[in-house]
Design a protein around this motif. Sequence first.
Motif, PDB file in Angstrom:
ATOM      1  N   SER A 199      48.758 -34.521 -68.800  1.00 48.83           N
ATOM      2  CA  SER A 199      47.947 -35.463 -67.846  1.00 48.83           C
ATOM      3  C   SER A 199      46.900 -36.157 -68.872  1.00 48.83           C
ATOM      4  N   HIS A 200      46.755 -37.421 -68.531  1.00 44.64           N
ATOM      5  CA  HIS A 200      45.958 -38.131 -69.335  1.00 44.64           C
ATOM      6  C   HIS A 200      44.254 -37.722 -69.064  1.00 44.64           C
ATOM      7  N   GLN A 201      43.883 -37.644 -70.201  1.00 42.12           N
ATOM      8  CA  GLN A 201      42.098 -37.397 -69.949  1.00 42.12           C
ATOM      9  C   GLN A 201      41.322 -38.431 -70.211  1.00 42.12           C
ATOM     10  N   SER A 202      42.011 -39.504 -71.173  1.00 41.45           N
ATOM     11  CA  SER A 202      41.303 -40.653 -71.487  1.00 41.45           C
ATOM     12  C   SER A 202      41.532 -41.679 -70.093  1.00 41.45           C
ATOM     13  N   SER A 203      40.687 -42.508 -70.221  1.00 40.07           N
ATOM     14  CA  SER A 203      40.690 -43.476 -69.183  1.00 40.07           C
ATOM     15  C   SER A 203      40.512 -44.991 -69.396  1.00 40.07           C
ATOM     16  N   GLY A 204      40.802 -45.950 -68.585  1.00 43.06           N
ATOM     17  CA  GLY A 204      40.505 -47.256 -68.519  1.00 43.06           C
ATOM     18  C   GLY A 204      41.791 -47.978 -69.217  1.00 43.06           C
ATOM     19  N   THR A 205      41.894 -49.160 -69.344  1.00 43.77           N
ATOM     20  CA  THR A 205      42.919 -49.847 -70.078  1.00 43.77           C
ATOM     21  C   THR A 205      42.926 -49.870 -71.564  1.00 43.77           C
ATOM     22  N   ILE A 206      44.097 -49.962 -72.165  1.00 41.16           N
ATOM     23  CA  ILE A 206      44.309 -49.916 -73.671  1.00 41.16           C
ATOM     24  C   ILE A 206      44.802 -51.468 -73.958  1.00 41.16           C
ATOM     25  N   ASN A 207      45.185 -52.223 -73.123  1.00 38.94           N
ATOM     26  CA  ASN A 207      45.530 -53.624 -73.314  1.00 38.94           C
ATOM     27  C   ASN A 207      44.755 -54.365 -74.145  1.00 38.94           C
ATOM     28  N   TRP A 208      44.964 -55.233 -75.088  1.00 42.32           N
ATOM     29  CA  TRP A 208      44.072 -55.998 -75.522  1.00 42.32           C
ATOM     30  C   TRP A 208      43.278 -56.917 -74.648  1.00 42.32           C
ATOM     31  N   LEU A 209      42.153 -57.153 -74.464  1.00 39.63           N
ATOM     32  CA  LEU A 209      41.374 -58.203 -73.546  1.00 39.63           C
ATOM     33  C   LEU A 209      40.810 -59.014 -74.525  1.00 39.63           C
ATOM     34  N   TYR A 210      41.087 -60.527 -73.939  1.00 36.91           N
ATOM     35  CA  TYR A 210      40.762 -61.644 -74.529  1.00 36.91           C
ATOM     36  C   TYR A 210      39.569 -62.495 -74.032  1.00 36.91           C
ATOM     37  N   GLY A 247      29.400 -50.735 -83.908  1.00 38.16           N
ATOM     38  CA  GLY A 247      30.091 -49.368 -83.759  1.00 38.16           C
ATOM     39  C   GLY A 247      31.581 -49.368 -83.567  1.00 38.16           C
ATOM     40  N   THR A 248      32.289 -50.660 -83.829  1.00 40.28           N
ATOM     41  CA  THR A 248      33.729 -50.608 -83.899  1.00 40.28           C
ATOM     42  C   THR A 248      34.181 -51.197 -85.129  1.00 40.28           C
ATOM     43  N   ILE A 249      35.487 -51.353 -85.597  1.00 40.54           N
ATOM     44  CA  ILE A 249      36.325 -52.037 -86.250  1.00 40.54           C
ATOM     45  C   ILE A 249      37.488 -52.756 -85.746  1.00 40.54           C
ATOM     46  N   GLN A 250      37.434 -52.658 -84.266  1.00 45.97           N
ATOM     47  CA  GLN A 250      38.495 -53.526 -83.343  1.00 45.97           C
ATOM     48  C   GLN A 250      38.202 -54.994 -83.507  1.00 45.97           C
ATOM     49  N   PHE A 251      39.170 -55.694 -83.136  1.00 50.78           N
ATOM     50  CA  PHE A 251      38.796 -57.371 -83.303  1.00 50.78           C
ATOM     51  C   PHE A 251      38.277 -57.595 -82.202  1.00 50.78           C
ATOM     52  N   LEU A 252      37.314 -58.426 -82.157  1.00 48.71           N
ATOM     53  CA  LEU A 252      36.581 -58.700 -80.902  1.00 48.71           C
ATOM     54  C   LEU A 252      36.836 -60.102 -80.588  1.00 48.71           C
ATOM     55  N   HIS A 253      37.143 -60.575 -79.306  1.00 50.70           N
ATOM     56  CA  HIS A 253      37.660 -61.854 -78.901  1.00 50.70           C
ATOM     57  C   HIS A 253      36.742 -62.708 -78.132  1.00 50.70           C
ATOM     58  N   GLU A 254      35.736 -62.165 -77.270  1.00 51.88           N
ATOM     59  CA  GLU A 254      34.752 -63.041 -76.480  1.00 51.88           C
ATOM     60  C   GLU A 254      33.638 -62.317 -76.217  1.00 51.88           C
ATOM     61  N   VAL A 255      32.486 -62.988 -76.229  1.00 50.32           N
ATOM     62  CA  VAL A 255      31.498 -62.508 -75.718  1.00 50.32           C
ATOM     63  C   VAL A 255      30.597 -63.222 -74.911  1.00 50.32           C
ATOM     64  N   VAL A 261      30.884 -57.715 -74.753  1.00 47.05           N
ATOM     65  CA  VAL A 261      32.004 -58.006 -75.632  1.00 47.05           C
ATOM     66  C   VAL A 261      33.461 -57.540 -75.274  1.00 47.05           C
ATOM     67  N   VAL A 262      34.472 -58.203 -75.499  1.00 49.69           N
ATOM     68  CA  VAL A 262      35.752 -57.780 -75.167  1.00 49.69           C
ATOM     69  C   VAL A 262      36.617 -57.720 -76.568  1.00 49.69           C
ATOM     70  N   GLY A 263      37.626 -57.089 -76.293  1.00 56.89           N
ATOM     71  CA  GLY A 263      38.638 -57.245 -77.630  1.00 56.89           C
ATOM     72  C   GLY A 263      39.605 -56.196 -77.745  1.00 56.89           C
ATOM     73  N   GLU A 264      40.174 -55.864 -78.851  1.00 53.04           N
ATOM     74  CA  GLU A 264      41.354 -55.161 -79.325  1.00 53.04           C
ATOM     75  C   GLU A 264      41.398 -53.863 -78.520  1.00 53.04           C
ATOM     76  N   SER A 265      42.585 -53.428 -78.226  1.00 51.53           N
ATOM     77  CA  SER A 265      42.866 -52.007 -77.630  1.00 51.53           C
ATOM     78  C   SER A 265      41.920 -51.768 -76.128  1.00 51.53           C
ATOM     79  N   GLY A 266      41.621 -52.812 -75.465  1.00 51.59           N
ATOM     80  CA  GLY A 266      41.023 -52.626 -74.332  1.00 51.59           C
ATOM     81  C   GLY A 266      39.400 -52.350 -74.490  1.00 51.59           C
TER      82      GLY A 266
END
Length: 689
Positions: free
Chosen positions: A318-329, A573-581, A591-596
Amino acid sequence: MKKVLSVFLMALVFGPGFGQSNGWEWQNPLPTGFQLNDTHVFDAQNTIAVGAVGIVLKTSNGGTTWDSQSSGTTIGLRSVHFTDAQTGWAVGDSGTILKTSNGGSTWSPQSSGTSYYELSSVHFTDAQTGWVVGEGSTILKTSNGGTTWSPQNSGTTDWLTSVHFTDAQTGWVVGGGSIILKTTTGGTTWSPQNSGTTNWLTSVHFTDAQTGWAVGGDIQLGGIILKTSNGGTTWSPQISVTTEDLFSVHFTDAQTGWAVGQTGTILKTSNGGTTWSPQSSGTTIGLRSVHFTDAQTGWAVGSVGIILKTSNGGTTWSHQSSGTINWLYSVHFTDAQTGWAVGDGGTIVKTSNGGSTWSLQSSGTTIGLRSVHFADAQTGWAVSGDFPLAGTILKTTTGGTTWSLQSSGTQYYLISVHFTDAQTGWAVGWSGTILKTSNGGTTWSSQSSGTSNQLWSVHFTDAQTGWAVGESGTILKTSNGGTTWSPQSSGTIGWLNSVHFTDAQTGWAVGEGGIVLKTSNSGATWSRQSSGTNRRINSVYFTDAQTGWAVGDRGTILKTSNGGTTWSPQISGTIQFLHEVHFTDAQTGWVVGESGTILKTSTGGNPVSIRSLVSVPAFSMYPNPAVESIYLKTESSILQTSLIDALGKEQAAFPDHENRLDIRHLKPGLYWLKVKTRFGVSVQKVVKR
């Protein structure tokens, strides 16, 4: 215990960054979107995991909730090992070694003697004796719980990836170049063993001094599993039944074990590896570590913060993590509570509580969505830039409950959409595409941009005046609702990814290589501003002519309070690519970005230190430490009371005028009690036992 508590309190008062929220809080996915590299299971209720940017997560209720623990570092952690429920170590990049003596509530750095090499694995046989291995053939040993670490001679130049000991004298190390080393002298000497393979080995595990397994990967052979029944004198290949690389192996006894790897691979054996059977993980995300507390209960963790649990030996996970992990633009809010984000795979998520929770909406498509804009809380549009159905435009009039397809009349990718009211809007995209609607999207008509360059962003200040920016420094302006578009000189050939205006005269455009351009005359001239970064900036947003933010690659967030004359980095607090603010006011933004990734600030992105709170008038409280309740006494009626944890996050809020605070639901540890009266705010430390 008293000494430990004293040290802890000193760390809270004097430690770097303590009591300080970065200003940006993680909202999606939960509990994290960072890669988790290793997990250690104590029992069916208590598990800890470590990963990128120093993240440490712990559950005390079987994974129902996961709490972030402060590791004191943003350096990636690769491995974690505990000798009991309180005492453990984590190791990682740049020679990092951390130790905890309180189950992970606090971590203290230890000196590894190296700041260059990545440390890949840690293993202890008791609270004093342990080993760490890693890059550059590194082997370190401690005999005093990590107070000092001494290098051992591995006799190889290979990268060492995993270490396991069955007692204080007998252990094995595996790594690159198919290396397997064994010691029977506590590491004083290491002898090579013949693995029978030429490929990387990533993990090793023994159930006793004779019986062990090592796993790895091969581009042609797929997942590699080796077994020894004579302490490593000989290693025999086992049929792994997978073509995917394997990263971790764990056995609960000599017969029962699991291995995990790429694309969600989970394998199980019940006969010591004679046969391995695939288990359904329910994911294609790479798994980096697996650990079981008994033959039934185990966890696996991996990329983008995935956490899986089984309570039936892996029959189901069973998944214990939640939320989308699709990139958000793209992200857009109509007020401080109501917003939407869109991204890959037709993903649309909505929040009605400021981002505390995000719910998936059915877009009716699997085509990636690149931009979203709402005219009001019910009416919005999303546009697409994915093959083969480029030119997709979706509309909702129900706040996103349902989305319907609109005919765009183009097959070019659409990258950005902007509306000035519920009827009038524009979408831009590839090959200079500009579309306009004057009837809410019922029909879209093509406008002549005068360019074949790709357009990445469009913004209007009213129904007549707007700009579009894009490839090779392109800036276009219209003063007649798009009937005609005129090129403006940007002074750059760098790609421009985003444009935003606060009024018809004042605007900014951002893009490749840290480009920030500003105009104060409606775009007649654009001047370069110093962003202080050479990373790509993907989005810019201003709440007024002075206050704005820009976001980009590798977690970049910049803020200006003087119209862009100077830009200061903020801690994302992240090194993910950030796409929009997007901001709804000068304090509240997302702010949204890489991997949800979804981040939120309620402070304009500025860190908030507990120490900066007004500390008068004082209040008295008892008992302290407390177990079930805290009683307050003040000179004035209490207006607001809350308890804040060591990371600066509010963990409990209490009703106005409440003088008895029920803290039975809180975890043991140290908190800050913040009490507000009509005279001001006072803060004191309190310990929950």
